[in-house]
Design a protein around this motif. Sequence first.
Motif: not given
Length: 492
Positions: A70-73, A464-468, A471-479, A483-485
């Motif tokens: 979210v904060n980009g850092c 893990l899926a519930r927390l993602q 917090f609205q973080d995308e799980p990894y589903r391949g290349p 990606r976040p900004q």
Amino acid sequence: MAAPFRPNIVFIMSDDHAAHAISAYGAGLNSTPHLDRIAREGVRMNAVFCTNSICSPSRASILTGTYSHVNGCATIRTEIDHRLPSFPEALQATGYRTALFGKWHLGVSEQSNPRGFDDWLIFPNQGEYRDPVMYSDDWRGTVEGYATDIITDLSVDWMRRSRADHPEDPFCLLIHHKAPHRPWVPHPRHESLYTEGAIPEPETLFDDHAGRSQVIKDLHMSIADHLTAHDLKQEIPEELRGEEKRIERTRWAYQRYMADYLRTVQAIDDGVGTVLDTLDELGIAENTIVVYTSDQGFFLGDHGWYDKRLMFDESLRMPMLVRWPDQIPAGSVCEAIGTNVSFAATFLEAAGIEADTAMPQQQGRSLLPIMRGEHPADWPESMYYRYWEHLDVDHRAPAHYGVRTRRYKYVHYYGDGMGAPGSSDEILPAEYELYDMEKDPAELTNVVDDPAYADVLAEMRAELARLQAEFQDEPYRGPDTPRPQWGPTHGY
Ligand code: CA
């Protein structure tokens, strides 16, 4: 607003200070009487965790109350998204006097200068232990002396001035030490402390990492092989070189490393003593929240490593000692789970500010109830973690995410840097770890393939899926995963 209802906040944060290098946490490595005083007169938080175990990202999460995506850092080389409001800005906007001294490490461009502070003086990047360069918006120069003592002196002077000039206004002071960050340069007054050879070795110093992921076996963070002559203040002696001398070399390097690390901690402890004495002198200790924490934990030879980055507890856990005589019972211990994303909400609640209004993007929940010893029925039983920087040149630590509950920890090394600054382009196969910390508190046995833990594994993956999602973080589903900004990249 009546001043007595708005506490002063003194937030002391060091850099890479593991909880097990504070005597109040009971590891028996050192003696930190002034830090212990905060615990004795307040609460020792035992389960506060960072959400991305590295310097700049943890600082960005603390200031903005948000996860890295979210904060980009995301990494040590990225700046914070400067559009996000921070808790010092929110406090300043409601009449707090605010100041920051010491390490900032969120970029060196003018745009990345601290905001929301009446006064600030910081190091560029990591800063130096001796005669550091410091700067503000209208001054830059060398300050003679030892960094930890300089930060303490600036902070104490500022508190005195603040009380003299603005006695009716509450204040928020951020004291950000560089110590005990690498390269661990102690003050000469501490050179005789912690005799080399006498420092207790951790039980896991010779962990062979059997059963753990290949990326863990391939890390460049070992006491035996990766500490430099700069870290150790001398070259490795000829007689300790070579694979057959690995055990002797590990023992020798561990003692060199830890002696200097613990000595740099001692100057922080001295400084904390000075700050606490000053609060007493000024007569404001009763209505001042004092927090001591570190941006994340650190391996002190645990698993054979130094450094942080990983989800193992020594790196994940943040020390957190909090004194607020008005609200927090003296000598208490808190086992409830909290994270650095919740610090901002905590301070704002203490100041009577609605966090979600002042900082709409913030994702934390005030820790004040658990600090006071309350047990809210809906308190989180787990925390979400994500380390973004993938296979950086120096440490080769892998990108990963995971979940920790009171008993279990699940880690997914997904093998892709996703463009996070400082990451390698190398993509690795996914690997997984599961630890039962009740039976295996040292996290030595990966049970992810143990059929007896199949149900636990399924539950942890679901959590893990519930927390993602939360917090609205995308799980990894391949290349091709979105990606976040990232924030602007900077050198470190
Ligand atoms: Ca750090």
